[in-house]
Design an enzyme around this catalytic site. Structure first.
Site, mmCIF file in Angstrom:
data_model
loop_
_atom_site.group_PDB
_atom_site.id
_atom_site.type_symbol
_atom_site.label_atom_id
_atom_site.label_comp_id
_atom_site.label_asym_id
_atom_site.label_seq_id
_atom_site.Cartn_x
_atom_site.Cartn_y
_atom_site.Cartn_z
ATOM 1 N N LYS A 55 2.072 -2.904 6.206
ATOM 2 C CA LYS A 55 2.658 -3.200 4.745
ATOM 3 C C LYS A 55 4.045 -2.695 4.352
ATOM 4 C CE LYS A 55 -1.678 -4.137 3.247
ATOM 5 N NZ LYS A 55 -1.616 -5.496 2.426
ATOM 6 N N TYR A 82 -2.021 -0.276 10.228
ATOM 7 C CA TYR A 82 -2.018 -0.973 8.784
ATOM 8 C C TYR A 82 -0.796 -0.537 7.974
ATOM 9 C CZ TYR A 82 -3.779 -1.799 3.777
ATOM 10 O OH TYR A 82 -3.945 -1.831 2.787
ATOM 11 N N SER A 116 0.713 -1.245 -0.061
ATOM 12 C CA SER A 116 -0.140 0.062 0.120
ATOM 13 C C SER A 116 0.751 1.237 0.162
ATOM 14 C CB SER A 116 -0.922 0.053 1.247
ATOM 15 O OG SER A 116 -1.210 1.254 1.534
#
Length: 257
Positions: free
Chosen positions: A168, A164, A151
């Site tokens: 990633k 998150y 991401s």
């Protein structure tokens, strides 16, 4: 000729691809493209109704697709998906790990221990062990291709997606580390980094007036991407066109980094 009137070279003819988190958004778009390029694609999701819907949608376009329920955080689910696919379709050539979770939206230092553990269990721990579990199947077919989905938050921290984003970032390093060891087995490992793509997962940005405008300002194309715009890069990295590429990360219309 596909339903969209595009002609594809079917560069994945005869290949079997397993794609996690592939019943919606980017995962579904990649499944569609790989099938258009000739692969038999096994889509998966945590919910049977999502799998059924995706399979119906893709097979209605005369694409060679099947599906299975798989929660990638569950080791037995992962092993069942791999074993059943190999048994039914003669092997596994491609594994694309798109499934991910983000149970918390907010400042990173307010992330709870359980939220942090869930993010890393699914996004990193399970990705690593799914890789290990897929290796014997790829060795049996003479090699293969593994693609991780990271991401833009892996490069540019986004305040509301802190944990998150860190998970990633870990995938960028995992790509390099695993690719070194698997090269000798003729298994390539690469990573795709989508920018801000219009999906349900990205609603926290695209559906928020303030974040929407900030996102556009940080995006060179001055628009958000479509899931299909990630699919061609994914297919390329999994094909023989990328046969000398491993341990690399491809950024798709990323924000400035």
């Amino acid at each position: 000729m596909t339903s969209s009137s595009k002609v594809y070279a079917r560069k994945l003819e005869g290949k079997v691809a397993v794609i996690t988190g592939s019943t919606d958004g980017i995962g579904l778009a990649i499944a569609k493209r790989l099938a258009e390029d000739g692969a038999h694609v096994v889509v998966s999701s945590r919910r049977q109704e999502n799998v059924d819907r995706a399979v119906e949608t893709l097979t209605s376009e005369n694409l060679d697709v099947s599906g299975m329920v798989c929660h990638i955080g569950n080791a037995e689910h992962r092993k069942h998906l791999l074993a059943t696919t190999a048994e039914r379709h003669g092997g596994i050539d491609i594994l694309i790990q798109n499934a991910a979770v983000n149970p918390y939206v907010g400042p990173i230092l307010e992330t709870t221990e359980s939220q942090w553990e869930k993010v890393f269990h699914v996004n990193v721990h399970s990705t690593f062990f799914f890789t290990k579990e897929a290796i014997p199947y790829m060795e049996a077919t003479g090699g293969g291709s593994i693609l991780y989905m990271a991401s833009g938050t892996a490069y540019v921290p986004f305040e509301l997606l802190g944990a998150y984003g860190v998970s990633k970032t870990a995938l960028l390093g995992l790509t390099k580390a695993v690719a070194q060891q698997l090269a000798e087995k003729n298994i390539r490992v690469n990573c795709l980094v989508p920018g801000i793509i219009k999906t349900r997962f990205a609603n926290v940005i695209t559906d928020n007036d303030t974040l929407h405008d900030l996102g556009l300002k940080a995006t060179p194309m001055k628009r958000f991407g479509e899931p299909s715009e990630c699919a061609g890069a994914a297919s390329f990295l999994c094909s023989d066109d990328a046969s000398f590429i491993t341990g690399e990360t491809v950024i798709v219309a990323e924000v400035y980094i």
